[in-house]
Design an enzyme around this catalytic site. Structure first.
Site, PDB file in Angstrom:
ATOM      1  N   LYS A  44       0.760  11.178   5.262  1.00 36.03           N
ATOM      2  CA  LYS A  44      -0.029  10.115   5.157  1.00 36.03           C
ATOM      3  C   LYS A  44       0.552   9.249   6.452  1.00 36.03           C
ATOM      4  O   LYS A  44      -0.167   8.640   7.093  1.00 36.03           O
ATOM      5  CB  LYS A  44       0.457   9.476   3.823  1.00 36.03           C
ATOM      6  N   THR A  45       1.701   9.086   6.421  1.00 42.27           N
ATOM      7  CA  THR A  45       2.327   8.077   7.478  1.00 42.27           C
ATOM      8  C   THR A  45       2.059   8.606   8.837  1.00 42.27           C
ATOM      9  O   THR A  45       1.703   7.786   9.892  1.00 42.27           O
ATOM     10  CB  THR A  45       3.963   8.086   7.459  1.00 42.27           C
ATOM     11  N   ASP A 230      -1.046   0.626   3.512  1.00 45.78           N
ATOM     12  CA  ASP A 230      -0.378   1.946   3.332  1.00 45.78           C
ATOM     13  C   ASP A 230      -0.131   1.767   1.748  1.00 45.78           C
ATOM     14  O   ASP A 230      -0.083   0.588   1.047  1.00 45.78           O
ATOM     15  CB  ASP A 230       1.086   1.721   3.615  1.00 45.78           C
ATOM     16  N   GLU A 231       0.078   2.650   0.922  1.00 44.49           N
ATOM     17  CA  GLU A 231       0.246   2.745  -0.537  1.00 44.49           C
ATOM     18  C   GLU A 231      -0.790   1.732  -1.284  1.00 44.49           C
ATOM     19  O   GLU A 231      -0.486   0.868  -1.943  1.00 44.49           O
ATOM     20  CB  GLU A 231       1.618   2.203  -0.883  1.00 44.49           C
ATOM     21  N   GLN A 261      -0.070   8.647  -7.598  1.00 43.95           N
ATOM     22  CA  GLN A 261       1.423   8.226  -7.483  1.00 43.95           C
ATOM     23  C   GLN A 261       1.622   6.794  -7.698  1.00 43.95           C
ATOM     24  O   GLN A 261       2.273   6.008  -7.398  1.00 43.95           O
ATOM     25  CB  GLN A 261       1.796   8.742  -6.074  1.00 43.95           C
ATOM     26  N   ARG A 604       8.425  16.038  -5.155  1.00 44.65           N
ATOM     27  CA  ARG A 604       9.378  15.575  -4.063  1.00 44.65           C
ATOM     28  C   ARG A 604      10.350  16.905  -3.625  1.00 44.65           C
ATOM     29  O   ARG A 604      11.018  16.662  -2.749  1.00 44.65           O
ATOM     30  CB  ARG A 604      10.692  14.807  -4.794  1.00 44.65           C
TER      31      ARG A 604
END
Length: 667
Positions: A44-45, A230-231, A261, A604
DNA sequence: GGGGGTAAGTTTTTT
DNA sequence: ACTTACCCCC
């Protein structure tokens, strides 16, 4: 073809070719509202930063014409760093930051248009609660509401963009919260009086600015030719309004997020923002990033099987090109202590396989669960850290020191004034403070000014007034020094001259010694910011954890705190009814969010996942019998190894019992 | 104003 | 059980 263009296209090919085709689409697509559904561990980043670099290199936008909003300072810093790696120095000029810092940047320029002066102070949660408590006291006579609850309700209103005026016209919105509403009105008035904004205001007031001042809005609309978020699943209603004002059609908007998420509804996040993206921004394109580069296939299979039980989701399935991988392990224990001991022993085993302590994390639902692990780790001498415990800048002594700095830099900062007026004791207690408050309200001035006029008006000075005069002189004296001394020297001087240091030294407790150490640490940290005002600006929007050592340690961390992190091996513990899902979340009908939390936990892990539960847990004051979490029943057990005599029936039947017990009024 | 006693709650936490 | 916050009394 010119040389420059040649090198440009080479460079472009370079950073695009390392992306998969979906990532490339997400980077390149333009002219349409774009939602990038980025599953856990799908890059994503990377997509966000490459997109910014792409826009810059292709000259689709200048750096100042790009707005990129994140949630945390950490994410913003990471994004800045990686954008700089891709795009070079020009990355510095991109409007990249948290929603709050971007809001404050805009508001500092235009505050006067909405009735604030540009040097408004920013209240953190701590300041806010103090102010609310104090106002609640002044307004007493009504039923008493716990201030923490009131602050919470007020913050949720602000998250939704509801000012006191809005609520006035829509009484149904505050039904059942009349008391809090009247408190909100008084609190809002106080914020204006003190020229202060809380965190919610940094967003809410920006929206107000845009709504009331067409010319400003028009300017920013023109300026921001590209907006990246973002997010997106964590945005609240105000942030949505903010974006909708800046990008009404969304043609220049690229939002990245993962509905699976979304775990922050309890602090105002609206998962509907991401679920309704296509409705909110017609002709939107959705790009799904589903190739996972983090976890093994069995881990992804288990995570997918669980999250599929959620009904309202946009839907995507993570996959990996990598083969193999150990099955997820599930282990039941008698008592919770055994759970901790088992995990401690298992960590020793992982060590032998070559894992470092830092590769390992214990993920808990609530911080109360950490204690038994601490005990087990201490017994075996295993190094651990509890992540996100108490934040450095939230400690009493640090907040006090900050208040000293604030009052010296800005004498009219009434909240700082109030905090340290009687710390250390100067005989200026609550009665005296009340007097000052009344005066400041009558004269619409700061506490500092109120204190001044109190001294002037009085002819025969009492002991208290004598002390007050000394205190004011103290502030003014140091105020004059702020431009000549370094901020670290100012703090050192303040702590000694005020008697704060002496106060702690005289306490002679281990705690006080620790506080003195923290203050020394703070002085050292301040050395990086020679100029005091610059530091205060920085600190108001940042809440850094205690400086954590880089040592090789096991992480004990809440599921919420783990979002965005990854570890080789993850232990998911306390998967029991009564712990996880958490009963409070069930009360609120938030089972789906608990399930997303489980999904976050599972994803994770890179290589190893171990899920554990205990049948007996010491909770509050007694041993409680616990049943395995209903989530266990929802896992794809074909990918799970059951350890230590645990049989499938136990999970199925007890989980069923748990579920029925919960709905059965007879039990 | 400050200290001591009682009562209540005890999920998650960034800005 | 334990902490923490608030209230009341000294």
């Amino acid at each position: 073809m010119t040389l420059a263009a040649e090198s440009l296209s080479f460079h472009e090919g370079d950073f695009l070719s390392s992306l998969n085709s979906e990532q490339q689409r997400a980077v390149i697509m333009q002219g349409t509202p774009l939602l990038v559904l980025a599953g856990a561990g799908t890059g994503k980043t990377r997509v966000l930063t490459t997109r910014i670099a792409y826009l810059l290199n292709k000259a689709y936008a200048g750096p100042q014409e790009i707005l990129a909003a994140t949630f945390s300072n950490k994410a913003a810093a990471e994004m800045r760093r990686r954008t700089r790696d891709l795009a070079g120095e020009q990355a510095e000029f991109v409007w990249l930051g948290t929603f709050h810092s971007l809001g404050s940047r805009i508001l500092r320029r235009h505050a006067s248009l909405i009735g604030y002066s540009p040097d408004f102070t920013i209240l953190n949660a701590d300041d806010q609660l103090r102010l609310i408590k104090q106002i609640a006291k002044e307004n007493k006579g009504r039923r008493i509401v716990p201030s923490t609850l009131a602050a919470n309700v007020i913050n949720r209103w602000k998250d939704r963009g509801l000012t006191p005026v809005d609520l006035e016209f829509a009484p149904y919105l505050y039904e059942g919260y009349q008391d809090v509403f009247s408190l909100y009105k008084a609190y809002d008035a106080a914020l204006h009086r003190f020229n202060a904004m809380d965190f919610g205001d940094l967003l809410l007031q920006t929206v107000r600015l845009f709504e009331t001042t067409a010319s400003v809005l028009e300017r920013f609309r023109k300026q921001f030719r590209h907006i990246l978020v973002d997010e997106y699943q964590d945005t609240n209603a105000v942030q949505y309004q903010w974006l909708k004002l800046l990008a009404p059609t969304g043609e220049n908007l690229c939002c990245v997020g993962d509905d699976d998420q979304a775990i922050y509804s309890w602090r105002g996040a609206e998962i509907d923002n991401i679920l309704h993206f296509e409705r909110d921004f017609p002709h939107a394109q959705i790009v799904r990033l589903e190739q996972n580069y983090r976890s093994t296939a069995p881990i992804l299979a288990v995570a997918s099987s669980l999250i599929q039980k959620n009904t309202t989701r946009l839907g995507k399935t993570l996959w990996t090109g990598a083969e193999g991988g150990a099955p997820v392990r599930l282990k039941g224990h008698g008592r919770s202590r055994e759970e901790a001991q088992f995990i401690a022993q298992d960590i020793l085993r992982l060590r032998q396989q070559g894992l470092a302590f830092a590769d390992i994390a214990i993920l808990v639902r609530a911080s109360a669960q950490t204690r038994e692990f601490e005990e087990a780790f201490i017994a075996l001498g295993l190094p651990y850290r509890i992540v996100g415990n108490i934040r450095f800048y939230e400690r009493t002594e640090i907040r006090d020191a900050l208040a000293y700095l604030r009052i010296v830099a800005m004498p009219h900062d009434s909240l700082a004034f109030e905090r340290i007026l009687n710390v250390p004791k100067r005989g200026l207690g609550k009665v005296f403070l009340q007097k000052l408050h009344t005066l400041s309200q009558e004269q619409h001035c700061s506490l500092f000014e109120a204190a001044h006029s109190l001294i002037k008006e009085t002819t025969r000075p009492s002991a208290a007034l004598q002390q007050l005069r000394l205190f004011l002189d103290f502030i003014l004296c140091w105020h004059q020094k702020i431009d000549t001394l370094s901020s670290a020297d100012i703090l050192k001087g303040l702590l000694s001259a005020s008697g704060y240091r002496t106060m702690l030294q005289e306490e002679k407790t281990p705690e006080a010694a620790g506080r003195l150490e923290n203050l020394d640490e703070f002085v050292r940290a301040l050395a990086e910011f020679p100029e005091l005002k610059g530091f205060l600006d920085h600190i108001s929007l940042v809440s850094e954890s205690a400086p954590s050592s880089q040592a090789d340690m096991i992480s004990i961390i809440t599921l919420h705190g783990a979002k965005g992190l990854e570890f080789e091996a993850v232990f998911l513990c306390g998967w029991e009814e009564g712990i996880f899902p958490h009963p409070r979340a069930l009360d609120e009908g938030n089972i789906d969010e608990e399930r997303r939390l489980a999904y976050v936990g599972l994803t994770r892990a890179k290589r190893f996942v171990t899920i554990t539960f205990a049948r007996q847990r010491y909770l509050y004051n007694q041993w409680q019998t616990a049943l395995p979490s209903r989530f266990l029943r929802e896992l794809d057990l074909s990918q799970v190894t059951l350890l230590g005599g645990l049989v499938r029936e136990e999970i199925e039947t007890t989980a069923l019992a748990a579920a029925s017990q919960f709905h059965n009024p007879l039990s």
